[in-house]
Design a protein around this motif. Structure first.
Motif, PDB file in Angstrom:
ATOM      1  N   UNK A   1     -38.066   9.318-101.206  1.00 38.65           N
ATOM      2  CA  UNK A   1     -37.813  10.766-101.296  1.00 38.65           C
ATOM      3  C   UNK A   1     -37.385  11.108-102.719  1.00 38.65           C
ATOM      4  N   UNK A   2     -37.980  12.172-103.253  1.00 42.43           N
ATOM      5  CA  UNK A   2     -37.684  12.626-104.613  1.00 42.43           C
ATOM      6  C   UNK A   2     -36.874  13.918-104.529  1.00 42.43           C
ATOM      7  N   UNK A   3     -35.727  13.946-105.213  1.00 42.09           N
ATOM      8  CA  UNK A   3     -34.800  15.076-105.128  1.00 42.09           C
ATOM      9  C   UNK A   3     -34.584  15.674-106.502  1.00 42.09           C
TER      10      UNK A   3
ATOM     11  N   UNK B   1     -21.351  20.278-111.728  1.00 42.56           N
ATOM     12  CA  UNK B   1     -22.767  19.919-111.584  1.00 42.56           C
ATOM     13  C   UNK B   1     -22.919  18.437-111.259  1.00 42.56           C
ATOM     14  N   UNK B   2     -22.254  17.613-112.033  1.00 42.64           N
ATOM     15  CA  UNK B   2     -22.456  16.172-111.955  1.00 42.64           C
ATOM     16  C   UNK B   2     -21.935  15.602-110.637  1.00 42.64           C
ATOM     17  N   UNK B   3     -20.760  16.062-110.216  1.00 42.67           N
ATOM     18  CA  UNK B   3     -20.197  15.557-108.965  1.00 42.67           C
ATOM     19  C   UNK B   3     -21.055  15.981-107.781  1.00 42.67           C
ATOM     20  N   UNK B   4     -21.563  17.219-107.804  1.00 43.08           N
ATOM     21  CA  UNK B   4     -22.434  17.673-106.720  1.00 43.08           C
ATOM     22  C   UNK B   4     -23.704  16.835-106.659  1.00 43.08           C
ATOM     23  N   UNK B   5     -24.292  16.546-107.804  1.00 46.26           N
ATOM     24  CA  UNK B   5     -25.516  15.746-107.819  1.00 46.26           C
ATOM     25  C   UNK B   5     -25.273  14.355-107.237  1.00 46.26           C
ATOM     26  N   UNK B   6     -24.127  13.759-107.545  1.00 49.39           N
ATOM     27  CA  UNK B   6     -23.803  12.457-106.974  1.00 49.39           C
ATOM     28  C   UNK B   6     -23.589  12.549-105.464  1.00 49.39           C
ATOM     29  N   UNK B   7     -22.920  13.607-105.012  1.00 49.95           N
ATOM     30  CA  UNK B   7     -22.734  13.809-103.578  1.00 49.95           C
ATOM     31  C   UNK B   7     -24.075  13.937-102.867  1.00 49.95           C
ATOM     32  N   UNK B   8     -24.991  14.689-103.461  1.00 49.01           N
ATOM     33  CA  UNK B   8     -26.325  14.874-102.876  1.00 49.01           C
ATOM     34  C   UNK B   8     -27.055  13.539-102.794  1.00 49.01           C
ATOM     35  N   UNK B   9     -26.979  12.746-103.857  1.00 53.90           N
ATOM     36  CA  UNK B   9     -27.622  11.439-103.855  1.00 53.90           C
ATOM     37  C   UNK B   9     -27.110  10.576-102.708  1.00 53.90           C
ATOM     38  N   UNK B  10     -25.787  10.576-102.523  1.00 52.06           N
ATOM     39  CA  UNK B  10     -25.198   9.777-101.444  1.00 52.06           C
ATOM     40  C   UNK B  10     -25.562  10.331-100.069  1.00 52.06           C
ATOM     41  N   UNK B  11     -25.463  11.644 -99.901  1.00 46.04           N
ATOM     42  CA  UNK B  11     -25.728  12.255 -98.587  1.00 46.04           C
ATOM     43  C   UNK B  11     -27.181  12.060 -98.153  1.00 46.04           C
ATOM     44  N   UNK B  12     -28.103  12.171 -99.104  1.00 49.21           N
ATOM     45  CA  UNK B  12     -29.520  12.069 -98.754  1.00 49.21           C
ATOM     46  C   UNK B  12     -30.022  10.637 -98.764  1.00 49.21           C
ATOM     47  N   UNK B  13     -29.204   9.722 -99.251  1.00 52.66           N
ATOM     48  CA  UNK B  13     -29.590   8.320 -99.241  1.00 52.66           C
ATOM     49  C   UNK B  13     -30.718   8.008-100.200  1.00 52.66           C
ATOM     50  N   UNK B  14     -30.662   8.605-101.406  1.00 50.14           N
ATOM     51  CA  UNK B  14     -31.700   8.362-102.402  1.00 50.14           C
ATOM     52  C   UNK B  14     -31.101   7.614-103.588  1.00 50.14           C
ATOM     53  N   UNK B  15     -31.963   6.954-104.319  1.00 57.13           N
ATOM     54  CA  UNK B  15     -31.527   6.142-105.454  1.00 57.13           C
ATOM     55  C   UNK B  15     -30.959   7.009-106.573  1.00 57.13           C
TER      56      UNK B  15
END
Length: 216
Positions: free
Chosen positions: A1-3, A16-30
């Motif tokens: 999956x590409x986000x 911005x940066x913390x939200x992007x990391x949260x999204x990466x973890x929540x969606x299970x993407x690299x």
């Protein structure tokens, strides 16, 4: 999956940066790709140029493997439209790869005013990050889309390439780029609201009214 997570990033900050990391973890993407826009179609001129904002982003994400930069919108002339970016990405990823764009509820409230907004669900999933503020107008097109296409969990995004709308409520840092620009313009330090290398570079270049030889 590409986000992808787009914005002006004017300037990039820890919110911005913390939200992007949260999204990466929540969606299970690299990783999540940060997509700085060239000319935002729905706001005035940015406080820093495209190349300056890109440079600050590069400093911000250095050595963070979960965050990458996609600068494709900076290479296009004119205003940056999401549908154009998604079409380009879909052509690169192929028809079957899940593609996700991240947007806040404030921006999503005006989704039906975006150019070619009807095409976006045919190209990507939409993840809506809940932000403080008024709820969506229940009679509006964004609320209808969310009701019709909303899914309960991340698994639905992985199972098909596009078309699903998912609301997430990650922890948010109460930081705004507007507030940072105002703080710098007033001669006050924004340190700890953004990565130190970003602040040092803003000072070095005198961006947003910063005094290059200031000691704050």
């Amino acid at each position: 999956m590409h986000v992808i997570y787009g914005g002006t990033f004017d300037p990039v900050h820890h919110g911005h940066l913390r939200l992007a990391l949260e999204i990466s973890d929540r969606l299970g993407v690299e990783y999540v790709s940060l997509v700085p826009c060239h000319i935002p179609p729905h706001r005035g001129q940015t406080g820093a140029s495209s190349s300056q904002r890109l440079e600050l982003l590069r400093l911000a994400v250095a050595k963070e493997p979960q965050l990458r930069i996609d600068d494709r919108e900076l290479a296009r002339e004119g205003a940056s439209y999401t549908a154009d970016t998604l079409r380009q990405l879909r052509a690169e990823l192929g028809p079957d790869e899940p593609l996700v764009m991240v947007v806040g509820t404030d921006a999503f409230a005006g989704f039906d005013r975006w150019r070619e907004w009807q095409q976006i669900p045919e190209l990507a999933h939409v993840v809506i990050v809940r932000r403080p503020g008024p709820a969506l107008d229940p009679s509006g097109e964004p609320a209808r889309l969310l009701a019709e296409r909303g899914v309960a969990g991340v698994e639905a995004l992985h199972s098909r390439p596009c078309g699903a709308f998912l609301e997430l409520d990650p922890p948010l840092l109460d930081i705004s780029a507007t507030g940072i620009r105002e703080r710098i313009g007033d001669g006050r330090s924004p340190r700890y609201l953004m990565p130190d290398p970003v602040w040092w570079e803003i000072r070095r270049q005198g961006l947003y009214g910063a005094c290059p030889d200031g000691n704050f």
